[in-house]
Every structure is written in structure tokens, then in C-alpha cells.
Design a protein around this motif. Structure first.
Motif, mmCIF file in Angstrom:
data_model
loop_
_atom_site.group_PDB
_atom_site.id
_atom_site.type_symbol
_atom_site.label_atom_id
_atom_site.label_comp_id
_atom_site.label_asym_id
_atom_site.label_seq_id
_atom_site.Cartn_x
_atom_site.Cartn_y
_atom_site.Cartn_z
ATOM 1 N N GLY A 99 44.086 80.315 67.081
ATOM 2 C CA GLY A 99 43.671 81.036 65.877
ATOM 3 C C GLY A 99 43.466 82.519 66.153
ATOM 4 N N GLY A 100 43.457 83.290 65.101
ATOM 5 C CA GLY A 100 43.136 84.712 65.216
ATOM 6 C C GLY A 100 44.293 85.584 65.658
ATOM 7 N N VAL A 101 45.498 85.024 65.744
ATOM 8 C CA VAL A 101 46.640 85.836 66.201
ATOM 9 C C VAL A 101 47.372 86.503 65.023
ATOM 10 C CG1 VAL A 101 47.001 84.469 68.291
ATOM 11 C CG2 VAL A 101 48.272 83.895 66.234
ATOM 12 N N GLY A 102 46.949 86.152 63.792
ATOM 13 C CA GLY A 102 47.529 86.816 62.623
ATOM 14 C C GLY A 102 48.515 85.958 61.851
ATOM 15 N N LYS A 103 48.350 84.661 61.975
ATOM 16 C CA LYS A 103 49.273 83.737 61.293
ATOM 17 C C LYS A 103 49.178 83.879 59.765
ATOM 18 C CE LYS A 103 47.932 79.919 62.474
ATOM 19 N NZ LYS A 103 47.049 80.139 61.324
ATOM 20 N N SER A 104 47.938 83.897 59.245
ATOM 21 C CA SER A 104 47.789 84.016 57.786
ATOM 22 C C SER A 104 48.276 85.383 57.316
ATOM 23 C CB SER A 104 46.326 83.831 57.372
ATOM 24 O OG SER A 104 45.853 82.614 57.854
ATOM 25 N N THR A 105 47.970 86.415 58.109
ATOM 26 C CA THR A 105 48.415 87.776 57.757
ATOM 27 C C THR A 105 49.934 87.820 57.677
ATOM 28 O OG1 THR A 105 46.518 88.579 59.022
ATOM 29 C CG2 THR A 105 48.220 90.193 58.494
ATOM 30 N N ILE A 106 50.591 87.229 58.668
ATOM 31 C CA ILE A 106 52.064 87.234 58.685
ATOM 32 C C ILE A 106 52.593 86.391 57.514
ATOM 33 C CG2 ILE A 106 54.114 86.525 60.023
ATOM 34 C CD1 ILE A 106 52.807 88.624 61.675
ATOM 35 N N GLU A 150 55.869 88.813 67.353
ATOM 36 C CA GLU A 150 54.787 89.323 68.199
ATOM 37 C C GLU A 150 53.860 90.170 67.327
ATOM 38 O OE1 GLU A 150 55.903 90.993 72.014
ATOM 39 O OE2 GLU A 150 54.584 92.703 71.635
ATOM 40 N N ASN A 151 52.633 89.665 67.119
ATOM 41 C CA ASN A 151 51.680 90.417 66.302
ATOM 42 C C ASN A 151 50.682 91.123 67.225
ATOM 43 O OD1 ASN A 151 50.451 91.333 63.913
ATOM 44 N ND2 ASN A 151 49.004 89.630 63.910
ATOM 45 N N MET A 152 50.039 92.138 66.700
ATOM 46 C CA MET A 152 49.063 92.938 67.455
ATOM 47 C C MET A 152 49.751 93.572 68.661
ATOM 48 S SD MET A 152 45.667 90.674 66.956
ATOM 49 C CE MET A 152 45.310 89.884 65.402
ATOM 50 N N ILE A 191 54.811 93.395 65.232
ATOM 51 C CA ILE A 191 53.924 94.034 64.250
ATOM 52 C C ILE A 191 52.764 94.662 65.015
ATOM 53 C CG2 ILE A 191 52.545 93.664 62.155
ATOM 54 C CD1 ILE A 191 55.273 92.510 61.692
ATOM 55 N N PRO A 192 52.572 95.976 64.904
ATOM 56 C CA PRO A 192 51.448 96.583 65.626
ATOM 57 C C PRO A 192 50.109 96.279 64.963
ATOM 58 C CG PRO A 192 52.581 98.225 64.313
ATOM 59 C CD PRO A 192 53.346 96.944 64.122
ATOM 60 N N ILE A 193 49.032 96.545 65.687
ATOM 61 C CA ILE A 193 47.695 96.503 65.063
ATOM 62 C C ILE A 193 47.608 97.742 64.178
ATOM 63 C CG2 ILE A 193 45.202 96.646 65.465
ATOM 64 C CD1 ILE A 193 45.668 95.467 68.237
ATOM 65 N N GLU A 194 47.406 97.518 62.907
ATOM 66 C CA GLU A 194 47.315 98.627 61.953
ATOM 67 C C GLU A 194 46.026 98.475 61.179
ATOM 68 O OE1 GLU A 194 51.203 100.797 60.504
ATOM 69 O OE2 GLU A 194 49.236 100.774 59.545
ATOM 70 N N PRO A 195 45.129 99.428 61.270
ATOM 71 C CA PRO A 195 43.880 99.301 60.513
ATOM 72 C C PRO A 195 44.144 98.978 59.040
ATOM 73 C CG PRO A 195 43.780 101.191 61.977
ATOM 74 C CD PRO A 195 45.177 100.642 62.085
ATOM 75 N N SER A 244 43.561 95.686 54.233
ATOM 76 C CA SER A 244 44.141 95.036 53.050
ATOM 77 C C SER A 244 43.829 93.539 53.038
ATOM 78 C CB SER A 244 45.645 95.305 52.918
ATOM 79 O OG SER A 244 46.279 95.247 54.132
ATOM 80 N N CYS A 245 43.762 92.903 54.246
ATOM 81 C CA CYS A 245 43.393 91.473 54.281
ATOM 82 C C CYS A 245 41.988 91.288 53.707
ATOM 83 C CB CYS A 245 43.398 90.941 55.718
ATOM 84 S SG CYS A 245 45.028 90.742 56.424
ATOM 85 N N ASP A 246 41.075 92.173 54.104
ATOM 86 C CA ASP A 246 39.683 92.045 53.646
ATOM 87 C C ASP A 246 39.564 92.336 52.156
ATOM 88 O OD1 ASP A 246 38.839 91.390 56.125
ATOM 89 O OD2 ASP A 246 37.962 93.333 56.617
HETATM 90 P P1 ADP Z 1 45.071 83.536 62.036
HETATM 91 O O1 ADP Z 1 45.622 83.085 60.718
HETATM 92 O O2 ADP Z 1 46.057 83.409 63.160
HETATM 93 O O3 ADP Z 1 43.752 82.903 62.369
HETATM 94 P P2 ADP Z 1 44.540 86.019 60.664
HETATM 95 O O4 ADP Z 1 45.826 86.300 59.981
HETATM 96 O O5 ADP Z 1 43.434 85.442 59.842
HETATM 97 O O6 ADP Z 1 44.790 85.111 61.953
HETATM 98 O O7 ADP Z 1 44.097 87.371 61.348
HETATM 99 C C1 ADP Z 1 42.853 87.488 62.024
HETATM 100 C C2 ADP Z 1 42.272 88.868 61.744
HETATM 101 O O8 ADP Z 1 43.091 89.860 62.346
HETATM 102 C C3 ADP Z 1 42.210 89.199 60.257
HETATM 103 O O9 ADP Z 1 41.008 89.885 60.022
HETATM 104 C C4 ADP Z 1 43.387 90.139 60.020
HETATM 105 O O10 ADP Z 1 43.094 91.100 59.033
HETATM 106 C C5 ADP Z 1 43.518 90.811 61.372
HETATM 107 N N1 ADP Z 1 44.911 91.167 61.702
HETATM 108 C C6 ADP Z 1 45.947 90.325 61.883
HETATM 109 N N2 ADP Z 1 47.068 90.991 62.208
HETATM 110 C C7 ADP Z 1 46.727 92.300 62.221
HETATM 111 C C8 ADP Z 1 47.448 93.509 62.501
HETATM 112 N N3 ADP Z 1 48.725 93.488 62.842
HETATM 113 N N4 ADP Z 1 46.762 94.686 62.416
HETATM 114 C C9 ADP Z 1 45.446 94.714 62.079
HETATM 115 N N5 ADP Z 1 44.721 93.615 61.826
HETATM 116 C C10 ADP Z 1 45.349 92.420 61.892
#
Ligand code: ADP
Length: 280
Positions: free
Chosen positions: A45-52, A205-207, A242-246, A251-253
Motif C-alpha cells: 500500500g501507499g505506492v500510489g495505486k489509487s492515484t494512478i 514507476e510512481n514517486m 510519475i514523479p512526486i509532485e506536490p 489534488s488527491c486531498d
Molecule cells: P495506494 O493506493 O497505493 O495505497 P495512494 O494512491 O492512496 O496509494 O497514494 C498514497 C498517498 O501518496 C496519497 O496521499 C497520494 O496523494 C500520494 N501520492 C501518490 N502518488 C503521488 C505522486 N506521484 N506525487 C505526490 N503524491 C503522491
């Protein structure tokens, strides 16, 4: 299994994967309305799956595709928050569930069925499997070009139930962070796909480094390139970094999809390129 031993409840049966009984072959044909389903998976978890998942779904919709987004992370659905749908609920037309529409997507998540978004779901495997089967077969999806599925981390009931319920084209995307330590997780997800004979669309590759919002310099916080290296090692396509982008975190929040409002930025274009690779 012979017919007398059969519970005739394939979705709750531990032998369903290897069963050739008549009942199993009678599963509803969802290939008529789901042309291609892509399950977004990760080892942890936490690798950005939902974000992607959200951003890829929107990038496909921006290309004019009809797209649905299904959140099968039963115990930790984050799609409603990422789309600012916390106060929305799935309704029914008496026969089927009606997905909530947002950002050009048809969305279903267990989070949209809860009275209170803070309620915990306490379900065993068979209940999760039953819900996922319904989320695929008993939703008014219309005819979708792509259904993007956000799965919880790992290779458990949720991704397995999705693949076993689908009768049409399906494939998987594996999301990882760039560190070497993630290779074991990627290997597990790939092994799951191999056992079930599922096509792997590729690795994302995220982050992958941090882009400074002021000077735009890329700093390799968690290293860079590990996902690409893994794709080569495991002989699967590499879809992008995908880089880490604030702005993505913000936008997720705030429930605004990054790819929707930022399609012209460097990172927005990476999402669009990944969507192109998929449609191509
Ligand atoms: P997962 O679904 O793998 O658990 P999330 O998509 O919920 O992960 O992402 C975890 C956190 O990281 C979220 O707060 C999201 O906004 C943040 N995040 C994910 N990818 C990025 C990114 N490329 N840049 C900045 N923040 C990111």
C-alpha cells in the motif's frame, strides 16, 4: 468436483478457479458491456495505486473513451475522497446499481454505499467476493471501452474475484516505487498474473524523483529507474515514470483529479502517454 458435491455458488467456492462444472460456465457474460478491464495492482500500500487508477481513468476519458472506475479496496476505499464524492451515494433503479458520475467517469466504490464514510467494513472473504461480483455484473455501466479497477495491495480475494468474474478482455498494470526493495512485491504481482494467465499491460514507476515546484529540478528521493529495471528483468512493458509532485498530493486531498486540470504539465503529459500506450 462432481455435481453432487457442488454448492452451485461459484463465487463463494474455493475450488471455483479450477472447476469445470456447468454452473461455473454459466457466469453472466459481462464482455458485452465491459470491453476491456484493467486492474491496477501493487505489492504494497501507499505506492500510489489509487492515484494512478484515478488519473489513468481520467486520461483515457480525455481521449474520448467511455471509462468506468471500480474501487474494490473494500477495507480502505480512497476513490470517493480522491474524487470528492464523500457525500454521494450509489442509487439503484430497482434492477441495477447506478454508478456515480464524476470527471467523465462512472464510479463505483464500497465507500459510496456507506452511511458514514468513517464506518468500517467487517466482511469475510465470501462477502467481499459477492460484493465484487455485484459491482461488475449488477451495475448500470452502459457500454464501457475501459473499466479501471483499483485493487487493494497484494494478491488476495479482491483482484482474484475481479478476474474470475470477468468474461471479456482483461489485463493488469503493476504500480511500484523505484527502490530495489520493491522488486519482491512486483515479482509477487507478476507471479499472480502468470498463474491466472493474465496479460500484464506493464509496470508504472510512481514517486520517481521529486519535482521542485519552484525551480522544477528533479531530485531522486526514492531513487529513479528501479521500475524500468524491473520491467526489463521481468520482460514486461514499462509504461512510464510519475514523479512526486506536490500538486498530485494536493489534488488527491482536495478531490480534484490532477490529470484533469493539469493535462498540459510535464507530469500530466506522462499520464496521457501512458493512456496512449494502453489504447495503442
Ligand atoms: P495506494 O493506493 O497505493 O495505497 P495512494 O494512491 O492512496 O496509494 O497514494 C498514497 C498517498 O501518496 C496519497 O496521499 C497520494 O496523494 C500520494 N501520492 C501518490 N502518488 C503521488 C505522486 N506521484 N506525487 C505526490 N503524491 C503522491
Amino acid at each position: 468436483m462432481n455435481d453432487s458435491e457442488c454448492s452451485h455458488n461459484c463465487s463463494n467456492c474455493s475450488s471455483a478457479a479450477n472447476c469445470s462444472s456447468k454452473k461455473d460456465n454459466q457466469k453472466p457474460d459481462n464482455s458485452k458491456f465491459l470491453k476491456h478491464t484493467i486492474v491496477v495492482m501493487s505489492g504494497k500500500g501507499g505506492v500510489g495505486k489509487s492515484t494512478i487508477s484515478v488519473n489513468l481513468a481520467v486520461s483515457l476519458a480525455l481521449k474520448g473513451k467511455k471509462v468506468g472506475l471500480l474501487d474494490v479496496d473494500i477495507h480502505g476505499p480512497s476513490i470517493p475522497t480522491m474524487l470528492h464524492l464523500q457525500n454521494e451515494h450509489v442509487l439503484s433503479n430497482g434492477e441495477k446499481l447506478l454508478p456515480v458520475e464524476k470527471a467523465g467517469l462512472k464510479v463505483i466504490s464500497v465507500g459510496l454505499l456507506l452511511e458514514n464514510p468513517d464506518d468500517a467494513i467487517v466482511w469475510r472473504g465470501p462477502m467481499k467476493i459477492g460484493a465484487i461480483t455485484q459491482f461488475i455484473n449488477d451495475v448500470e455501466w452502459g457500454e464501457l471501452d475501459y473499466l479501471i479497477v483499483d485493487a487493494p495491495p497484494g494478491t488476495g480475494d479482491e483482484p482474484l474475484s475481479v478476474f474470475q468474474t470477468l468474461t471479456g478482455k482483461s489485463s493488469a498494470i503493476i504500480v511500484t516505487t523505484p527502490q530495489e526493495v520493491s522488486a519482491a512485491d512486483v515479482r509477487k504481482s507478476l507471479s499472480f498474473c502468470k498463474i491466472l494467465n493474465i496479460k500484464v499491460e506493464g509496470i508504472i514507476e510512481n514517486m520517481s524523483g521529486f519535482v521542485c515546484p519552484c525551480c522544477k529540478t528533479l531530485t531522486p528521493i526514492f531513487n529513479i529507474g528501479g521500475g524500468e529495471k524491473m520491467a526489463k528483468e521481468f520482460n514486461v512493458p514499462f509504461l512510464g515514470k510519475i514523479p512526486i509532485e506536490p500538486a498530485i498530493g494536493k489534488s488527491c486531498d482536495e478531490g480534484e483529479v490532477f490529470a484533469f486540470a493539469n493535462s498540459e504539465t510535464e507530469t500530466g503529459k506522462i499520464f496521457a502517454e501512458i493512456a496512449n500506450k494502453i489504447t495503442d
